[in-house]
Design a protein around this motif. Structure first.
Motif: not given
Length: 363
Positions: A80-83, A94-103, A108-113
């Motif tokens: 329930g937290q993401c970073q 940097v390859v990319d910046d992203l959000l990491v969601y822990k289910l 996990y779900m990664l949100v990428i550009n």
């Protein structure tokens, strides 16, 4: 052939001006960048950011894999937290910046550009170890962002979910928003309070319309990529390809907080440890023009005739009407108050290094 989001069919009825954005047909504005920017700062704006990529990382080795691939400490996440985090190359770029969601511990779900989806997935697959399954769910997932100080009031009209107590960088994996099952997170890219709503493509148009109806009395309006860029810029939030790239490290970009060098090994750690020990050669700073002119990306920055770097993002701040920019420059010239010169149409125009972010949200 340009790609389209599930919301493309209703752009026209909102007066959208469409541009080619990294191979996508997306709205740069609906009613005007200034009006949309002001709405998010003062009331609320609704963005279609369905072009963003979403990737599921699942299996017994998911945690260990992400801990080695990303710069932030995945161990700090509870379900329930993401970073916010970064993927780095071995040399620290940097390859990319992203959000990491822990289910869950294994999901996990990664949100990428959007512009990096193929590159990121190839990078992730190249470095998968153990029992880990990678699933690209980007084509099935729509993403709406409701941003601004009235966002919580608007959303409260459409759900019984505990959104008032949902903390920043926390999420509800299955919130019912106007009858639509939504992964709802209190995150955003504007410097204001707000929510991001991940839904199935088939539900995107209905949810968009319900949100606009609920937000009408609160000043909610559709908002395009133009205001998204000015909002994130004022809040000093980086854009990949400008403040971040394969040639720019997170430390140079001022993102040291999201690089946990003491968490154990990860890709790029050795290079970043060395850079930290030796001092970063370049630094991302804010500049404000002292003479007439607007700094634009890639404009060169000089001190005493010597090129010391370049503008990464610059514009006239829609909130404050000042001509400001972010610049990646030699660290020796990065102290607040330092006079620098930006080359604008062949002339060197005076500016000075100033504090960032240019905008802080009212608490």
């Amino acid at each position: 052939m340009l790609k389209r989001t599930p919301l493309f069919p209703i752009y026209a009825e909102h007066g959208a001006r469409i541009i080619d954005f990294g191979g996508w047909e997306l709205p740069v504005q609906f009613t005007g960048i200034q009006k949309e920017h002001d709405a998010v700062r003062g009331q609320a704006g609704l963005f279609d950011v369905s072009h963003m990529g979403e990737v599921r990382v699942q299996g017994a080795g998911a945690f260990a894999c992400l801990q080695r691939l990303t710069t932030n400490d995945v161990a700090k996440l509870a379900p329930g937290q993401c970073q916010y985090s970064l993927l780095c190359y071995p040399h620290g770029g940097v390859v990319d910046d992203l959000l990491v969601y822990k289910l869950t511990d294994q999901d996990y779900m990664l949100v990428i550009n959007a512009s990096n989806i193929d590159k990121d997935i190839a990078w992730l697959q190249q470095h998968l170890t153990g029992e880990v399954q990678l699933t690209n769910i980007s084509d099935d997932t729509a993403l709406l962002a409701l941003q601004g100080p009235r966002a919580v009031d608007i959303l409260a009209k459409l759900t019984d979910a505990p959104i008032q107590t949902l903390k920043t960088f926390h999420f509800l994996p299955e919130a019912n928003i106007a009858g639509v099952t939504t992964l709802l997170s209190r995150t955003g890219y504007t410097g204001e309070d707000g929510f991001e709503l991940y839904v199935n493509n088939k539900d995107a148009i209905a949810l968009w319309q319900k949100l606009l109806e609920a937000g009408e009395e609160h000043g909610l309006i559709p908002t395009g990529l133009g205001a998204r860029d000015t909002l994130r810029f004022e809040a000093r939030l980086p854009l990949y390809g400008q403040e971040l790239s394969a040639e720019i490290t997170p430390l140079e970009a001022g993102l040291t907080y999201f690089v946990k060098l003491d968490k154990g090994d990860f890709i790029g750690r050795d290079a970043l440890l060395e850079q930290k020990a030796n001092g970063v050669p370049r630094k991302l700073v804010g500049i404000e023009m002292q003479e007439r002119g607007i700094p634009r990306p890639h404009y060169a920055v000089y001190v005493e005739g010597k090129k010391i770097g370049e503008i990464t993002t610059g514009t006239q701040s829609p909130t404050y009407k000042t001509n400001v920019g972010l610049a990646l420059i030699d660290t020796a010239y990065s102290a607040l108050g330092t006079d620098v010169y930006v080359e604008i149409r062949g002339a060197q125009v005076k500016a000075s290094v100033v504090a960032t972010p240019f905008h802080k949200r009212k608490s």
